[in-house]
Design an enzyme around this catalytic site. Sequence first.
Site, PDB file in Angstrom:
ATOM      1  N   ILE A  65       0.825  -1.212   0.000  1.00 51.08           N
ATOM      2  CA  ILE A  65       0.000   0.000   0.000  1.00 51.08           C
ATOM      3  C   ILE A  65       0.855   1.256   0.000  1.00 51.08           C
ATOM      4  O   ILE A  65       0.762   2.097  -0.894  1.00 51.08           O
ATOM      5  CB  ILE A  65      -0.952   0.017   1.212  1.00 51.08           C
ATOM      6  CG1 ILE A  65      -1.911  -1.178   1.157  1.00 51.08           C
ATOM      7  CG2 ILE A  65      -1.738   1.329   1.256  1.00 51.08           C
ATOM      8  CD1 ILE A  65      -2.812  -1.297   2.381  1.00 51.08           C
ATOM      9  N   GLY A  71       7.730   2.603   8.541  1.00 52.51           N
ATOM     10  CA  GLY A  71       7.934   1.339   7.846  1.00 52.51           C
ATOM     11  C   GLY A  71       7.027   1.228   6.640  1.00 52.51           C
ATOM     12  O   GLY A  71       6.832   2.202   5.911  1.00 52.51           O
ATOM     13  N   ASP A 237      -0.922  13.635  15.843  1.00 57.05           N
ATOM     14  CA  ASP A 237      -0.595  13.591  14.412  1.00 57.05           C
ATOM     15  C   ASP A 237      -1.853  13.397  13.570  1.00 57.05           C
ATOM     16  O   ASP A 237      -1.869  12.601  12.632  1.00 57.05           O
ATOM     17  CB  ASP A 237       0.412  12.477  14.110  1.00 57.05           C
ATOM     18  CG  ASP A 237       1.086  12.652  12.751  1.00 57.05           C
ATOM     19  OD1 ASP A 237       1.070  13.786  12.230  1.00 57.05           O
ATOM     20  OD2 ASP A 237       1.629  11.668  12.216  1.00 57.05           O
TER      21      ASP A 237
END
EC number: 2.7.11.22
Length: 472
Positions: A65, A71, A237
């Site tokens: 994706i 990561g 965030d």
Amino acid sequence: MNSGYNPGNANHITSHSNRTKNGVPTIPQPALMASNAILTIGPYKHRKDLIRESVLTKYQIIGYIAAGTYGKVYKAKSKTNGNSNSNSALMNDNVISIGNGQKEAGLQKTNNESMEDKNQLFAIKKFKSDNHSNKNNHDINGNEVIHYTGISQSAIREMSLCRELSNKNITKVVDILLENKSIYMVFEYCEHDLLQIIQYHSHPDVKPIPDFTIKSITWQILNGVTFLHKNWIFHRDLKPANIMVSSSGVVKIGDLGLARKFNNPLQSLYTGDKVVVTIWYRAPELLLGARHYTPSIDLWAVGCILAELLSLRPIFKGEEAKIDMNNKKSVPFQKNQLQKIVEVLGTPTTKNWPTITKYPEYSAFQQHFSNTYPPNLISWYKLIGRTSKQCLNLLRCLLEYDPTIRITADDALTHAFFLELPKMSENSFEGLSQKYPKRRIYTHENDIVSNSQHVNNKRHGYDDNMTRKRQR
């Protein structure tokens, strides 16, 4: 008595009369002990490794994706129809499930079950190993040796928080796997995110997001944020790329890698993370160098997201001043980002923000913003073609300069905007004539086990080639 004799040890001879042979005293034999090899951690770890299921044993990788600083993320489906996840019971124990109280009664229920659940689809996040290698460090066979220094702080935070939280507007973790020094977090799969939806409505032609959809999405974001804040957690965030939406229109707040408990921190918030929140969604108190801040930083980010849903582009699209790599302890003054905020909201003063003079960067702010800008939010709102006065009022409450009077997530849930028609629904896509395209999957890059790095697929915000001036 021989010093090696222990009357409490059943392996020793317990009777004095039995410690003679032909009338001659004998030396007691020591207790039978396990060998050092058995007691070491190696054999135990080996046995655990033999019975531990691998990620490829449990999941079929459909494709890759995206990648980010944490990561890589892959789309996968279960090989066991979701009935044998090793950590499923763990994920369901000791969860916190408050935050779905009476206020949720105003949300229209739908009977649509998520197709992701029916098909047992998952998003697997593989965290980067916190490692370093030395090219001159090899084993006796000449193979390069990689030294692992541990698990990243972001991975630890996300694992610990996700295992304790359960709310329908927070992305659910269903499994955690450790394999070959790599950590895999398995989440429920969502077909969309807000960044993808905004881009669909803005390219190639501008198609405004319907009021009903904006209202339903915003309410669900606030419901998830309320849940986090009631559990003494702020996200830190929030941005469109981190707000997932299932194919049935249910909003899921994701990526808790920067989230943190704020009720009893072991160290100051600033010491742990000097820079939080992506620059376009960063609250003004953070831009002015706040060492201590509150959950209100999340509400500012929600305000920025709401504005972006309304206008299809970031409301405060500034350029971030990068940290000097030779002096990482010093955070640069974000002049350009503050400039974008001031141009829309006007110059903050001690009248509308009494404590502004207390912030570390206030002197730099005074130096760069000697001219006074008038408030311009109403003009901005009219320019984008929106008409709801209550929506504008909510936006103003979320984008309040002073964090002490900025609206809370709990209060925002009952704002008049959500009481007027059209009434919101837990299916944000209800009544839409179009269907959003499915998430792009790269099927040729589905090797989840290798340590190769993918590039050019980061999901932090808009790329330059994905943005353009809106046609007036």
